[in-house]
Enzyme design. Structure first.
Site, PDB file in Angstrom:
ATOM      1  CE  LYS A 238      -4.149  -2.043   1.933  1.00  0.00           C
ATOM      2  NZ  LYS A 238      -3.721  -3.449   2.170  1.00  0.00           N
TER       3      LYS A 238
HETATM    4  C1  PLP Z   1      -4.453  -4.560   1.596  1.00  0.00           C
HETATM    5  C2  PLP Z   1      -3.700  -5.814   1.508  1.00  0.00           C
HETATM    6  C3  PLP Z   1      -4.091  -6.868   0.645  1.00  0.00           C
HETATM    7  C4  PLP Z   1      -5.366  -6.813  -0.173  1.00  0.00           C
HETATM    8  O1  PLP Z   1      -5.329  -5.884  -1.221  1.00  0.00           O
HETATM    9  P1  PLP Z   1      -6.683  -5.422  -1.916  1.00  0.00           P
HETATM   10  O2  PLP Z   1      -6.277  -4.405  -2.915  1.00  0.00           O
HETATM   11  O3  PLP Z   1      -7.523  -4.824  -0.806  1.00  0.00           O
HETATM   12  O4  PLP Z   1      -7.324  -6.619  -2.506  1.00  0.00           O
HETATM   13  C5  PLP Z   1      -3.293  -7.988   0.549  1.00  0.00           C
HETATM   14  N1  PLP Z   1      -2.172  -8.117   1.297  1.00  0.00           N
HETATM   15  C6  PLP Z   1      -1.771  -7.146   2.147  1.00  0.00           C
HETATM   16  C7  PLP Z   1      -0.547  -7.362   2.945  1.00  0.00           C
HETATM   17  C8  PLP Z   1      -2.504  -5.962   2.275  1.00  0.00           C
HETATM   18  O5  PLP Z   1      -2.098  -5.019   3.130  1.00  0.00           O
END
Ligand code: PLP
Length: 427
Positions: A107
């Site tokens: 993210k």
């Molecule tokens: C947010 C997150 C996900 C999921 O991603 P999405 O875009 O919400 O499907 C997967 N793995 C980790 C470590 C995350 O922080």
């Protein structure tokens, strides 16, 4: 570029308006009015482009002239100033590591890009407050991404005792324009307080959210798929991505990359037992469910907010969707077995989310053995230290990004009720 609301009741918005609004006034998600494939020559020569150049080519049509070209290039350079390596695991499976950013969560890219866009749009010094509730990874990435962005204050709510020590350190040690509020309650209580604040007309600040429905957090995730292709294009087998999915923003960005012409054969949405989308593919009815807690907790989502964008990308046609998109769901037991299997096969230490992605790749390969599958490794294993160390009986080395926050002092204010949040925001 203009964006329309997927509820079709709000007016179209420019990129800037869509970024500032987050959600459209009719509560629909924004979607780009037009998606123009990139020229064939771009894919043919992609290995001669730097990551920054690729990212610029990929995102520029979605912004148009709303950010000057020079500024956009700067934003991109600051957003992706780390590596995105593809690492082989087995003969047909490799992983794309997305955790080399400052908080070691994928993210980081979306949060850093969004923060800089908002900073650019805030040049007239309109003060904004980004208000977020976090159960772990999002908060750290957002806090770090927005650190020192002019005109933007960040207030993060997190549940007391429910985030890991490392995650709490990442939220509470930055200072500057970042404030952490430790809530005596669960994640849902934090989330409810944030929702209340957005509806409360007595709040004197201008509030914005920074979750994955915001187009400035969603769209830059397209970059990953191009960066993987750049590293893998000379292999003969067709390319498949297995994406560990929660809110389905990341995989949806992958499908956008495919729309831009990136040669991807198929997408696998790998989930934990939160299997709303798998059920939809099986019986054609979309039934959201309350989320279940798992060891891959960033994917504990029972009503994935971005799935509606995926349906739009496939013209709301389930047959068309199933042609390029599958989903598989895995239990925590299977996930722990996968962590062991990956480690045994290649000495690689995955995190639980990546392990779910690996299982999705394996499942797809059973029916389609002559493809190459890439699963996305969305967090560094150190973020899920307990599970990983216990499952593998190994010590995970603490990377320098994490080491540097461990000795800093946590600073937070404790709150319990919505009234206390409101008093804080109006003080
Ligand atoms: C947010 C997150 C996900 C999921 O991603 P999405 O875009 O919400 O499907 C997967 N793995 C980790 C470590 C995350 O922080």
């Amino acid at each position: 570029m203009n964006y329309y609301s997927l509820h079709h009741k709000a007016q179209k918005a420019s990129f800037k308006e869509a970024v500032i609004n987050g959600l459209a006034p009719d509560k629909g998600l924004y979607f780009p009015e037009k998606i123009t494939p990139l020229p064939a020559g771009f894919f043919k020569n992609i290995e001669y482009f730097s990551n920054e150049e690729i990212a610029f080519e990929v995102i520029k049509q979605f912004i148009g002239d709303e950010i000057p070209e020079k500024k956009l290039k700067e934003i991109i350079a600051e957003t992706i100033n780390f590596d995105f390596p593809v690492v082989p695991i087995t003969e047909n499976i490799s992983t794309l590591e997305l955790f080399h950013g400052p908080t070691m969560a994928f993210k980081d890219v979306g949060a850093r890009f969004m923060a800089r866009c908002l900073g650019e749009f805030n040049k007239e010094n309109r003060e904004q407050t980004v208000l977020v509730a976090t159960s772990g990874d999002t908060g750290g990435a957002v806090a770090n991404g927005f650190l020192n962005v002019k005109g933007v204050d960040v207030v993060i709510l997190y549940p007391d005792g429910k985030v890991s020590d490392i995650q709490e350190k990442q939220l509470t040690t930055l200072g500057q324009n970042i404030t952490a509020l430790k809530v005596d309650g669960a994640f849902d209580d934090c989330q409810d307080m944030v929702k209340n604040a957005f509806l409360d007309t007595e709040i004197k600040r201008t509030l914005t959210s920074a979750n994955s429905i915001n187009i400035a957090r969603w769209l830059p995730q397209m970059f990953y798929f191009f960066f993987a292709y750049k590293q893998l294009k000379n292999k003969e087998k067709e390319l498949v991505f297995s994406v560990p999915s929660g809110n389905f923003g990341n995989i949806c960005a992958g499908i956008m990359a495919q729309k831009l012409g990136l040669p991807i054969k198929h997408f696998v949405a790998a989930t934990n037992v939160n299997d709303t989308v798998l059920n939809y593919l099986n019986d054609g009815v979309y039934t959201p469910k309350p989320s279940k807690a798992t060891i891959s907790n960033a994917m504990d989502v029972g009503n994935p907010s971005n799935f509606i964008r995926i349906q739009e990308l496939f013209n709301n046609n389930i047959a068309e969707l199933k042609n390029s998109f599958s989903s598989f769901s895995f239990t925590d037991t299977a996930t722990k077995e996968a962590i062991k299997e990956i480690h045994a096969a290649s000495n690689y230490v995955p995190d639980p989310h990546g392990a779910v992605g690996y299982l999705g790749a394996k499942e797809y390969l059973k029916e389609n053995p002559s493809t190459q599958c890439v699963f996305l490794e969305t967090a560094h294993p150190v973020k899920f230290l307990d599970v990983v160390e216990e499952t593998l009986n190994v010590k995970v080395e603490i990377p320098s990004q994490i080491e540097s926050v461990l000795n800093k002092e946590k600073k937070f204010q404790k709150i319990k009720t919505y009234e206390e949040l409101k008093a804080y925001l109006n003080s």
